[in-house]
Scaffold this motif. Structure first.
Motif, short mmCIF file in Angstrom:
data_model
loop_
_atom_site.label_atom_id
_atom_site.label_comp_id
_atom_site.label_asym_id
_atom_site.label_seq_id
_atom_site.Cartn_x
_atom_site.Cartn_y
_atom_site.Cartn_z
N GLY A 163 -4.21 5.97 4.72
CA GLY A 163 -4.87 4.67 4.83
C GLY A 163 -3.92 3.49 4.86
N LEU A 164 -2.70 3.67 4.39
CA LEU A 164 -1.74 2.57 4.37
C LEU A 164 -1.44 2.04 5.77
CD1 LEU A 164 0.71 3.95 1.67
CD2 LEU A 164 -0.89 2.04 1.42
N GLN A 165 -1.53 2.91 6.76
CA GLN A 165 -1.28 2.47 8.13
C GLN A 165 -2.30 1.42 8.58
OE1 GLN A 165 -0.99 5.84 10.77
NE2 GLN A 165 0.21 7.04 9.31
N LYS A 166 -3.53 1.55 8.06
CA LYS A 166 -4.59 0.60 8.43
C LYS A 166 -4.55 -0.66 7.56
CE LYS A 166 -7.63 4.50 9.51
NZ LYS A 166 -8.92 5.18 9.15
N GLU A 167 -4.04 -0.54 6.35
CA GLU A 167 -4.14 -1.63 5.39
C GLU A 167 -3.02 -2.66 5.49
OE1 GLU A 167 -6.64 -2.12 3.47
OE2 GLU A 167 -7.67 -0.18 3.54
N LEU A 168 -1.88 -2.24 6.02
CA LEU A 168 -0.70 -3.10 5.98
C LEU A 168 -0.26 -3.50 7.38
CD1 LEU A 168 1.33 -1.13 3.28
CD2 LEU A 168 -0.19 -3.10 2.93
N PRO A 169 0.17 -4.75 7.54
CA PRO A 169 0.20 -5.80 6.52
C PRO A 169 -1.20 -6.36 6.27
CG PRO A 169 0.90 -6.69 8.63
CD PRO A 169 0.71 -5.22 8.84
N PRO A 170 -1.45 -6.90 5.07
CA PRO A 170 -2.76 -7.47 4.76
C PRO A 170 -2.97 -8.78 5.50
CG PRO A 170 -1.25 -7.85 2.94
CD PRO A 170 -0.52 -6.98 3.93
N PRO A 171 -4.22 -9.21 5.67
CA PRO A 171 -4.51 -10.42 6.46
C PRO A 171 -3.77 -11.66 5.98
CG PRO A 171 -6.52 -9.19 6.00
CD PRO A 171 -5.45 -8.53 5.21
N SER A 172 -3.65 -11.84 4.67
CA SER A 172 -3.03 -13.05 4.14
C SER A 172 -1.52 -12.94 4.00
CB SER A 172 -3.63 -13.38 2.77
OG SER A 172 -3.26 -12.39 1.82
N ARG A 173 -0.97 -11.76 4.33
CA ARG A 173 0.46 -11.49 4.15
C ARG A 173 0.87 -11.62 2.68
NH1 ARG A 173 -0.73 -10.34 8.73
NH2 ARG A 173 0.70 -10.23 10.49
N ARG A 174 -0.07 -11.40 1.79
CA ARG A 174 0.21 -11.29 0.36
C ARG A 174 -0.50 -10.03 -0.13
NH1 ARG A 174 -1.46 -14.78 -3.67
NH2 ARG A 174 0.46 -14.26 -4.79
N GLY A 175 0.20 -9.15 -0.83
CA GLY A 175 -0.49 -7.95 -1.24
C GLY A 175 0.35 -7.06 -2.14
N ALA A 176 -0.34 -6.10 -2.74
CA ALA A 176 0.28 -5.10 -3.61
C ALA A 176 -0.38 -3.76 -3.34
CB ALA A 176 0.12 -5.49 -5.08
N VAL A 177 0.38 -2.70 -3.55
CA VAL A 177 -0.10 -1.33 -3.36
C VAL A 177 0.19 -0.56 -4.63
CG1 VAL A 177 0.14 0.80 -2.03
CG2 VAL A 177 0.34 -1.41 -0.88
N LEU A 178 -0.81 0.17 -5.12
CA LEU A 178 -0.64 1.08 -6.26
C LEU A 178 -0.75 2.51 -5.75
CD1 LEU A 178 -0.38 1.72 -9.29
CD2 LEU A 178 -2.88 1.54 -9.44
N ILE A 179 0.29 3.30 -6.00
CA ILE A 179 0.34 4.69 -5.56
C ILE A 179 0.48 5.56 -6.80
CG2 ILE A 179 1.56 6.40 -4.16
CD1 ILE A 179 2.67 4.07 -2.49
#
Length: 285
Positions: free
Chosen positions: A147-163
């Motif tokens: 799913g990371l391929q679809k999620e990044l980069p986020p629309p606002s270009r601000r984000g965090a990922v928890l793995i």
């Protein structure tokens, strides 16, 4: 992977470390007005009953959040984490424990986006019921790594990922390193949080060094904190401790953890050898 249920381990020492760090990262992200996105690749059910048969079977929360619940004069960041768990319990007794989606629900603002991935059908159903109606939220029963391929980069270009996969399969360790590389290639400035278990297998021992290699070009470097609480089982197996590896961490996170990890080790340690480590690379600025 589909057999794993975090309810057996909810609120244990590993959850304390993971969620303490997560709360601090999200607090920091929320200091700016611009919305951000949190992607949780292995979200679980979102919250867990500590009175239920899963949590009671092992009682792991008693040597985790249970040791902090009524402790006075905790450092500010640790007190904030405990206050969030108390908020999740409605101010009453310790009967429920929030997973990472539960903490996110309390810390994200209405304008912030939340993407939750969970493959276990029962946990996904609970998660959908819990957070499916929250604005700007997606609950997906699909592979969080992919799913990371679809999620990044986020629309606002601000984000965090928890793995934080279960690591029941040894292949998860390699997938985590691949996911970190994917995150940084698509969103170099993003904050990536990786939780991992301290267990006596080669893959777990090698993971921190592999993450350091994957994060060597991260603009704000990385932070690595571990908490080792006991020897494990007599046969050398079992969860000895855990670690959090944070890429592009908030600049205040190192000093925050340096101030509270000695006390956290004292409170959660289960033998004289209990210890923590904390290291940081400042990156390329």
């Amino acid at each position: 992977m589909l057999a794993y249920r975090h309810a057996f381990h909810a609120g244990n020492h590993a959850d304390v470390l993971k969620h303490l760090v997560l709360a601090q990262v999200l607090r920091y992200m929320g200091e700016k007005d611009k919305p951000y996105t949190l992607v949780d690749t292995h979200a679980g059910a979102g919250g867990y009953s500590l009175a239920g048969r899963y949590a009671q079977k092992r009682g792991e929360f008693e040597s985790g959040i249970g040791r902090l619940w009524d402790h006075p004069d905790l450092p500010a960041a640790l007190a904030d984490y405990v206050a969030l768990v108390k908020q999740f319990n409605g101010g009453g007794a310790l009967e429920q424990y929030p997973g990472s989606p539960g903490l996110a629900q309390m810390l994200l603002r209405p304008t912030d986006r939340l993407s939750l991935y969970e493959l276990h059908p029962t946990d996904n159903r609970i998660l959908e019921s819990f957070l499916g109606q929250r604005p700007h939220t997606k609950v997906l029963m699909s592979d969080g790594f992919a799913g990371l391929q679809k999620e990044l980069p986020p629309p606002s270009r601000r984000g965090a990922v928890l793995i934080d996969p279960s690591y029941e399969l040894k292949t998860d360790y390699a997938k985590v390193v691949g996911a970190v590389r994917e995150c940084l290639s698509r969103f170099a400035q993003g904050t990536v949080m990786v939780w991992y278990p301290q267990v006596q297998i080669v893959e777990a021992a090698q993971l921190p060094k592999r993450l350091m290699g994957a994060a060597k070009e991260a603009p704000k470097g990385w932070l690595h904190v571990t908490l080792h609480v006991h020897r494990g089982e007599g046969d050398g197996f079992g969860l000895h401790g855990s670690g959090m590896f944070v890429i592009n961490p908030p600049f205040v996170l190192h000093d925050t953890l340096a101030a509270l990890m000695p006390l956290l080790t004292e409170l959660l340690g289960q033998y004289e050898g209990a210890r923590f480590t904390l290291e940081q690379d400042l990156g390329r600025g």
